[in-house]
Design a protein around this motif. Sequence first.
Motif, PDB file in Angstrom:
ATOM      1  N   PRO A   1      17.883  46.352  42.465  1.00 33.17           N
ATOM      2  CA  PRO A   1      18.248  47.461  41.590  1.00 33.17           C
ATOM      3  C   PRO A   1      19.208  46.951  40.513  1.00 33.17           C
ATOM      4  CG  PRO A   1      18.440  48.099  43.894  1.00 33.17           C
ATOM      5  CD  PRO A   1      18.201  46.618  43.876  1.00 33.17           C
ATOM      6  N   GLY A   2      18.950  47.311  39.277  1.00 27.91           N
ATOM      7  CA  GLY A   2      19.786  46.853  38.184  1.00 27.91           C
ATOM      8  C   GLY A   2      19.298  45.578  37.534  1.00 27.91           C
ATOM      9  N   SER A   3      18.202  45.009  38.034  1.00 30.13           N
ATOM     10  CA  SER A   3      17.683  43.767  37.446  1.00 30.13           C
ATOM     11  C   SER A   3      16.901  44.029  36.163  1.00 30.13           C
ATOM     12  CB  SER A   3      16.820  43.004  38.451  1.00 30.13           C
ATOM     13  OG  SER A   3      15.674  43.755  38.809  1.00 30.13           O
ATOM     14  N   GLY A   4      16.580  45.275  35.883  1.00 26.88           N
ATOM     15  CA  GLY A   4      15.896  45.626  34.640  1.00 26.88           C
ATOM     16  C   GLY A   4      14.411  45.895  34.771  1.00 26.88           C
ATOM     17  N   LYS A   5      13.927  46.096  35.987  1.00 25.09           N
ATOM     18  CA  LYS A   5      12.484  46.266  36.194  1.00 25.09           C
ATOM     19  C   LYS A   5      11.907  47.408  35.364  1.00 25.09           C
ATOM     20  CE  LYS A   5      12.961  46.778  40.600  1.00 25.09           C
ATOM     21  NZ  LYS A   5      14.404  46.686  40.810  1.00 25.09           N
ATOM     22  N   SER A   6      12.555  48.555  35.390  1.00 24.88           N
ATOM     23  CA  SER A   6      12.021  49.711  34.652  1.00 24.88           C
ATOM     24  C   SER A   6      12.159  49.532  33.148  1.00 24.88           C
ATOM     25  CB  SER A   6      12.724  50.998  35.099  1.00 24.88           C
ATOM     26  OG  SER A   6      12.440  51.258  36.454  1.00 24.88           O
ATOM     27  N   THR A   7      13.317  49.103  32.703  1.00 26.46           N
ATOM     28  CA  THR A   7      13.549  48.949  31.266  1.00 26.46           C
ATOM     29  C   THR A   7      12.707  47.824  30.683  1.00 26.46           C
ATOM     30  OG1 THR A   7      15.803  49.736  31.601  1.00 26.46           O
ATOM     31  CG2 THR A   7      15.339  48.627  29.515  1.00 26.46           C
ATOM     32  N   VAL A   8      12.737  46.670  31.315  1.00 26.53           N
ATOM     33  CA  VAL A   8      11.923  45.540  30.854  1.00 26.53           C
ATOM     34  C   VAL A   8      10.439  45.875  30.988  1.00 26.53           C
ATOM     35  CG1 VAL A   8      11.275  43.136  31.351  1.00 26.53           C
ATOM     36  CG2 VAL A   8      13.686  43.803  31.288  1.00 26.53           C
ATOM     37  N   GLY A   9      10.097  46.616  32.035  1.00 24.24           N
ATOM     38  CA  GLY A   9       8.702  46.985  32.250  1.00 24.24           C
ATOM     39  C   GLY A   9       8.104  47.757  31.090  1.00 24.24           C
ATOM     40  N   VAL A  10       8.852  48.709  30.560  1.00 26.34           N
ATOM     41  CA  VAL A  10       8.368  49.488  29.415  1.00 26.34           C
ATOM     42  C   VAL A  10       8.189  48.580  28.203  1.00 26.34           C
ATOM     43  CG1 VAL A  10       8.983  51.312  27.779  1.00 26.34           C
ATOM     44  CG2 VAL A  10       9.314  51.688  30.220  1.00 26.34           C
ATOM     45  N   LEU A  11       9.184  47.726  27.945  1.00 23.05           N
ATOM     46  CA  LEU A  11       9.081  46.793  26.805  1.00 23.05           C
ATOM     47  C   LEU A  11       7.903  45.845  26.969  1.00 23.05           C
ATOM     48  CD1 LEU A  11      12.854  45.839  26.407  1.00 23.05           C
ATOM     49  CD2 LEU A  11      11.501  47.297  24.875  1.00 23.05           C
ATOM     50  N   LEU A  12       7.752  45.308  28.160  1.00 22.21           N
ATOM     51  CA  LEU A  12       6.676  44.367  28.438  1.00 22.21           C
ATOM     52  C   LEU A  12       5.307  45.031  28.258  1.00 22.21           C
ATOM     53  CD1 LEU A  12       6.277  41.428  29.348  1.00 22.21           C
ATOM     54  CD2 LEU A  12       6.261  42.265  31.708  1.00 22.21           C
ATOM     55  N   ALA A  13       5.189  46.263  28.740  1.00 16.45           N
ATOM     56  CA  ALA A  13       3.928  46.997  28.580  1.00 16.45           C
ATOM     57  C   ALA A  13       3.585  47.169  27.107  1.00 16.45           C
ATOM     58  CB  ALA A  13       4.023  48.357  29.280  1.00 16.45           C
ATOM     59  N   LYS A  14       4.574  47.466  26.294  1.00 16.24           N
ATOM     60  CA  LYS A  14       4.333  47.605  24.853  1.00 16.24           C
ATOM     61  C   LYS A  14       3.909  46.269  24.248  1.00 16.24           C
ATOM     62  CE  LYS A  14       7.398  51.508  24.032  1.00 16.24           C
ATOM     63  NZ  LYS A  14       8.600  51.989  23.332  1.00 16.24           N
ATOM     64  N   HIS A  15       4.627  45.200  24.602  1.00 11.66           N
ATOM     65  CA  HIS A  15       4.330  43.876  24.040  1.00 11.66           C
ATOM     66  C   HIS A  15       2.948  43.380  24.431  1.00 11.66           C
ATOM     67  CE1 HIS A  15       8.564  42.349  22.897  1.00 11.66           C
ATOM     68  NE2 HIS A  15       8.581  43.653  22.951  1.00 11.66           N
ATOM     69  N   LEU A  16       2.523  43.676  25.659  1.00 17.62           N
ATOM     70  CA  LEU A  16       1.240  43.169  26.168  1.00 17.62           C
ATOM     71  C   LEU A  16       0.094  44.174  26.015  1.00 17.62           C
ATOM     72  CD1 LEU A  16       2.478  41.454  29.476  1.00 17.62           C
ATOM     73  CD2 LEU A  16       1.986  40.374  27.257  1.00 17.62           C
ATOM     74  N   SER A  17       0.382  45.329  25.419  1.00 15.57           N
ATOM     75  CA  SER A  17      -0.614  46.405  25.248  1.00 15.57           C
ATOM     76  C   SER A  17      -1.193  46.835  26.589  1.00 15.57           C
ATOM     77  CB  SER A  17      -1.731  45.960  24.298  1.00 15.57           C
ATOM     78  OG  SER A  17      -1.202  45.641  23.032  1.00 15.57           O
ATOM     79  N   LEU A  18      -0.289  47.046  27.548  1.00 13.75           N
ATOM     80  CA  LEU A  18      -0.671  47.503  28.887  1.00 13.75           C
ATOM     81  C   LEU A  18      -0.071  48.869  29.158  1.00 13.75           C
ATOM     82  CD1 LEU A  18       0.041  44.195  30.879  1.00 13.75           C
ATOM     83  CD2 LEU A  18      -2.170  45.022  30.055  1.00 13.75           C
ATOM     84  N   GLY A  19      -0.548  49.525  30.212  1.00 14.08           N
ATOM     85  CA  GLY A  19       0.071  50.755  30.662  1.00 14.08           C
ATOM     86  C   GLY A  19       1.352  50.438  31.423  1.00 14.08           C
ATOM     87  N   PHE A  20       2.089  51.476  31.804  1.00 15.14           N
ATOM     88  CA  PHE A  20       3.318  51.293  32.575  1.00 15.14           C
ATOM     89  C   PHE A  20       3.345  52.280  33.731  1.00 15.14           C
ATOM     90  CE2 PHE A  20       7.732  52.421  33.536  1.00 15.14           C
ATOM     91  CZ  PHE A  20       8.181  51.179  33.969  1.00 15.14           C
ATOM     92  N   LEU A  21       3.743  51.778  34.881  1.00 13.48           N
ATOM     93  CA  LEU A  21       3.823  52.606  36.087  1.00 13.48           C
ATOM     94  C   LEU A  21       5.097  52.219  36.829  1.00 13.48           C
ATOM     95  CD1 LEU A  21       0.833  53.216  38.399  1.00 13.48           C
ATOM     96  CD2 LEU A  21       3.032  52.646  39.363  1.00 13.48           C
ATOM     97  N   ASP A  22       5.870  53.223  37.254  1.00 11.99           N
ATOM     98  CA  ASP A  22       7.112  52.987  37.999  1.00 11.99           C
ATOM     99  C   ASP A  22       6.954  53.614  39.378  1.00 11.99           C
ATOM    100  OD1 ASP A  22       9.784  53.178  39.053  1.00 11.99           O
ATOM    101  OD2 ASP A  22      10.563  53.000  37.016  1.00 11.99           O
ATOM    102  N   THR A  23       6.980  52.783  40.420  1.00  9.69           N
ATOM    103  CA  THR A  23       6.736  53.321  41.770  1.00  9.69           C
ATOM    104  C   THR A  23       7.852  54.247  42.239  1.00  9.69           C
ATOM    105  OG1 THR A  23       7.643  51.371  42.897  1.00  9.69           O
ATOM    106  CG2 THR A  23       5.264  51.379  42.426  1.00  9.69           C
TER     107      THR A  23
END
Length: 169
Positions: A13-35
């Motif tokens: 927790p706090g490693s940035g999974k959710s925040t980085v995940g959204v950015l990464l999804a945008k950069h890679l043109s992928l969807g985003f899902l948070d469990t």
Amino acid sequence: MPTPTNVVLIGMPGSGKSTVGVLLAKHLSLGFLDTDLLIQQANGKSLQAIVDGEGQGALLRAEEAAVLSVEAERCVIATGGSVVYSAVGMAHLKALGTLVYLATDLATLETRVGDYTMRGLAKRPDQTLADLFAERAALYDRYADVTVQTTGLTHDAVCKEVEAALAAR
């Protein structure tokens, strides 16, 4: 090398999974899902409310059920920090894509998480964030296909490091 079907982010927790995940999804043109959001939606309450009302075990069971329900393609999947306690859940995630461990030092996590007693963490009442860090580090290492050191990096820089690590695979 083509983008993997899914990119699965694991870490404390706090490693940035959710925040980085959204950015990464945008950069890679992928969807985003948070469990974590899947857990809250399925249970109609926050992670902290699950822990407070039913205990650590209930949150771990809810997390495993949420992870096993994921049938995503072409997504960045941000997981809860305790997902590594479920071997079956991790096997499912590994089958869905590349597991990326966002490794962050304890001091940074403590600063980002703040009052961890209100964060909805799957932990025993006597455990501190440092205890969880020590307990989980080996599990993250075991399951990760790729490890990205995030300490001292901005979210954008972490995103670029993840992209570079994925491209190098």
